[in-house]
Scaffold this motif. Structure first.
Motif, PDB file in Angstrom:
ATOM      1  N   THR A  96       0.861  -1.184   0.000  1.00 47.01           N
ATOM      2  CA  THR A  96       0.000   0.000   0.000  1.00 47.01           C
ATOM      3  C   THR A  96       0.890   1.223   0.000  1.00 47.01           C
ATOM      4  N   ILE A  97       0.649   2.137  -0.911  1.00 49.67           N
ATOM      5  CA  ILE A  97       1.306   3.449  -0.902  1.00 49.67           C
ATOM      6  C   ILE A  97       0.190   4.479  -0.817  1.00 49.67           C
ATOM      7  N   ASN A  98       0.196   5.227   0.274  1.00 52.07           N
ATOM      8  CA  ASN A  98      -0.882   6.184   0.505  1.00 52.07           C
ATOM      9  C   ASN A  98      -0.696   7.464  -0.307  1.00 52.07           C
ATOM     10  N   CYS A  99      -1.813   7.997  -0.766  1.00 53.38           N
ATOM     11  CA  CYS A  99      -1.810   9.255  -1.516  1.00 53.38           C
ATOM     12  C   CYS A  99      -3.084  10.017  -1.170  1.00 53.38           C
ATOM     13  N   THR A 100      -2.934  11.264  -0.782  1.00 54.94           N
ATOM     14  CA  THR A 100      -4.090  12.138  -0.584  1.00 54.94           C
ATOM     15  C   THR A 100      -3.879  13.403  -1.392  1.00 54.94           C
ATOM     16  N   TYR A 101      -4.955  14.074  -1.685  1.00 55.30           N
ATOM     17  CA  TYR A 101      -4.844  15.246  -2.548  1.00 55.30           C
ATOM     18  C   TYR A 101      -5.708  16.386  -2.022  1.00 55.30           C
ATOM     19  N   THR A 102      -5.370  17.563  -2.478  1.00 49.71           N
ATOM     20  CA  THR A 102      -6.167  18.764  -2.248  1.00 49.71           C
ATOM     21  C   THR A 102      -6.398  19.408  -3.593  1.00 49.71           C
ATOM     22  N   ALA A 103      -7.650  19.632  -3.931  1.00 50.87           N
ATOM     23  CA  ALA A 103      -7.941  20.222  -5.234  1.00 50.87           C
ATOM     24  C   ALA A 103      -9.306  20.882  -5.208  1.00 50.87           C
ATOM     25  N   THR A 104      -9.428  21.922  -5.997  1.00 49.81           N
ATOM     26  CA  THR A 104     -10.750  22.501  -6.218  1.00 49.81           C
ATOM     27  C   THR A 104     -11.369  21.747  -7.390  1.00 49.81           C
ATOM     28  N   GLY A 105     -12.648  21.578  -7.340  1.00 48.95           N
ATOM     29  CA  GLY A 105     -13.292  20.856  -8.430  1.00 48.95           C
ATOM     30  C   GLY A 105     -13.080  19.363  -8.335  1.00 48.95           C
TER      31      GLY A 105
ATOM     32  N   SER B 202      -8.802  14.563 -12.165  1.00 47.63           N
ATOM     33  CA  SER B 202      -8.479  13.181 -12.503  1.00 47.63           C
ATOM     34  C   SER B 202      -7.245  12.799 -11.703  1.00 47.63           C
ATOM     35  N   LEU B 203      -7.164  11.537 -11.334  1.00 47.52           N
ATOM     36  CA  LEU B 203      -6.063  11.062 -10.489  1.00 47.52           C
ATOM     37  C   LEU B 203      -5.262   9.985 -11.204  1.00 47.52           C
ATOM     38  N   PHE B 204      -3.957   9.973 -10.956  1.00 45.39           N
ATOM     39  CA  PHE B 204      -3.060   9.080 -11.676  1.00 45.39           C
ATOM     40  C   PHE B 204      -2.006   8.505 -10.736  1.00 45.39           C
ATOM     41  N   TRP B 205      -1.519   7.339 -11.102  1.00 43.18           N
ATOM     42  CA  TRP B 205      -0.270   6.820 -10.577  1.00 43.18           C
ATOM     43  C   TRP B 205       0.673   6.620 -11.760  1.00 43.18           C
TER      44      TRP B 205
ATOM     45  N   PHE C  60       4.760   7.654  -8.383  1.00 39.94           N
ATOM     46  CA  PHE C  60       4.299   9.036  -8.216  1.00 39.94           C
ATOM     47  C   PHE C  60       2.783   9.092  -8.322  1.00 39.94           C
ATOM     48  N   CYS C  61       2.162   9.676  -7.328  1.00 37.42           N
ATOM     49  CA  CYS C  61       0.740   9.974  -7.389  1.00 37.42           C
ATOM     50  C   CYS C  61       0.584  11.360  -8.010  1.00 37.42           C
ATOM     51  N   ALA C  62      -0.439  11.569  -8.807  1.00 36.01           N
ATOM     52  CA  ALA C  62      -0.594  12.857  -9.478  1.00 36.01           C
ATOM     53  C   ALA C  62      -2.063  13.169  -9.689  1.00 36.01           C
ATOM     54  N   LEU C  63      -2.354  14.444  -9.817  1.00 38.81           N
ATOM     55  CA  LEU C  63      -3.701  14.862 -10.175  1.00 38.81           C
ATOM     56  C   LEU C  63      -3.636  15.813 -11.357  1.00 38.81           C
ATOM     57  N   ARG C  64      -4.690  15.798 -12.124  1.00 38.04           N
ATOM     58  CA  ARG C  64      -4.786  16.721 -13.255  1.00 38.04           C
ATOM     59  C   ARG C  64      -6.005  17.593 -13.036  1.00 38.04           C
ATOM     60  N   THR C  65      -5.772  18.886 -13.087  1.00 42.26           N
ATOM     61  CA  THR C  65      -6.824  19.854 -12.819  1.00 42.26           C
ATOM     62  C   THR C  65      -7.609  20.159 -14.083  1.00 42.26           C
ATOM     63  N   GLY C  66      -8.629  20.980 -13.890  1.00 40.77           N
ATOM     64  CA  GLY C  66      -9.444  21.359 -15.036  1.00 40.77           C
ATOM     65  C   GLY C  66      -8.662  22.120 -16.082  1.00 40.77           C
ATOM     66  N   GLY C  67      -7.571  22.765 -15.654  1.00 34.26           N
ATOM     67  CA  GLY C  67      -6.721  23.480 -16.600  1.00 34.26           C
ATOM     68  C   GLY C  67      -5.743  22.554 -17.297  1.00 34.26           C
ATOM     69  N   PHE C  68      -5.835  21.249 -17.007  1.00 37.51           N
ATOM     70  CA  PHE C  68      -5.011  20.216 -17.630  1.00 37.51           C
ATOM     71  C   PHE C  68      -3.546  20.282 -17.252  1.00 37.51           C
ATOM     72  N   LYS C  69      -3.229  20.922 -16.131  1.00 41.75           N
ATOM     73  CA  LYS C  69      -1.892  20.794 -15.573  1.00 41.75           C
ATOM     74  C   LYS C  69      -1.871  19.530 -14.725  1.00 41.75           C
ATOM     75  N   THR C  70      -0.746  18.856 -14.713  1.00 43.24           N
ATOM     76  CA  THR C  70      -0.592  17.674 -13.869  1.00 43.24           C
ATOM     77  C   THR C  70       0.335  18.019 -12.720  1.00 43.24           C
TER      78      THR C  70
ATOM     79  N   ALA D 278       5.625  13.685  -4.215  1.00 44.54           N
ATOM     80  CA  ALA D 278       7.080  13.637  -4.122  1.00 44.54           C
ATOM     81  C   ALA D 278       7.667  12.309  -4.590  1.00 44.54           C
ATOM     82  N   GLY D 279       6.832  11.311  -4.773  1.00 43.44           N
ATOM     83  CA  GLY D 279       7.342  10.010  -5.188  1.00 43.44           C
ATOM     84  C   GLY D 279       7.664   9.127  -4.000  1.00 43.44           C
ATOM     85  N   THR D 280       7.438   7.840  -4.139  1.00 44.68           N
ATOM     86  CA  THR D 280       7.750   6.855  -3.108  1.00 44.68           C
ATOM     87  C   THR D 280       8.573   5.744  -3.745  1.00 44.68           C
ATOM     88  N   ARG D 281       9.776   5.553  -3.202  1.00 47.89           N
ATOM     89  CA  ARG D 281      10.631   4.507  -3.764  1.00 47.89           C
ATOM     90  C   ARG D 281      10.284   3.171  -3.119  1.00 47.89           C
TER      91      ARG D 281
END
Lengths: 115, 111
Positions: B20-29, B32-35, B89-99, B103-106
């Protein structure tokens, strides 16, 4: 699959010189390319977004005159670090996508060391 | 602003252990979420994604469920292999399409 080639993979330069890093999409047309910077044990920090044929959009705190980005074609974007200083030493990564909601494809990164 | 927080590594497991690698996010709207995964000497590549709440992304035995109520997207695998050793790496993509990336987990998997 979609391949992004980044060159060089590592470079050492002297303080005050400029370094150019290339990012090419080999088998697809990249309407948008992104440049990231990664510090040791830290996240990828988005530096700028470049769309083919238009000026790059820089993130807050990124000096556009220092990090020159050119996206002259649908398969090539370049990042030039001008007048490099030791604090610019880092790992730079490019990524590319075809459409707004398509996945990102990454290059292997460039390790820049400024002496 | 939008951000992603993931557990610090390195994580060291024996082969066939549960991951298990935990990931939490903060975002408006509704992002989309990615690994993404980065194997040694290679660039990042997409591992899995989820585009809306309660979606489960899966690939290569890895799974992650988009939990809106806990703003989480934890990565799991039932039985890891040595070949899974990489940085995740856990990542999110916002409505503006920035990803935006965590910090990454080895992960190190021992035979």
């Amino acid at each position: 699959g979609a391949v992004v080639s980044q060159h060089p993979s590592w470079v050492i330069c002297k303080s005050g010189t400029s370094v150019k890093i290339e990012c090419r999409s080999l088998d697809f047309q990249a309407t948008t390319m992104f440049w990231y910077r990664q510090f040791p044990k830290q996240s990828l920090m988005l530096m700028a977004t470049s769309n083919e044929g238009s000026k790059a959009t820089y993130e807050q705190g990124v000096e556009k005159d220092k990090f020159l980005i050119n996206h002259a074609s649908l398969t090539l974007s370049t990042l030039t670090v001008t007048s490099a200083h030791p604090e610019d030493s880092s790992f730079y990564i490019c990524s590319a996508r075809t459409e707004a909601d398509s996945p990102l494809h990454f290059g292997n990164g460039t390790r820049l060391t400024v002496t | 602003g939008d951000s992603v927080t993931q557990m610090e590594g390195p994580v060291t497991l024996s082969e066939e252990a549960f991951l298990t690698i935990n990931c939490t996010y903060t975002a408006t709207g509704y992002p989309s979420l990615f690994w993404y995964v980065q194997y040694p000497g290679e660039g990042l590549q997409l591992l899995l994604k989820a585009t809306k709440a309660d979606d489960k992304g899966s690939n290569k035995g890895f799974e992650a469920t988009y939990r809106k109520e806990t703003t989480s997207f934890h990565l799991e695998k039932g039985s890891v292999q040595v070949s899974d050793s990489a940085v995740y790496f856990c990542a999110l993509r916002t409505g503006g399409f920035k990803t935006i990336f965590g910090a990454g987990t080895r992960l190190f998997v021992k035979a």
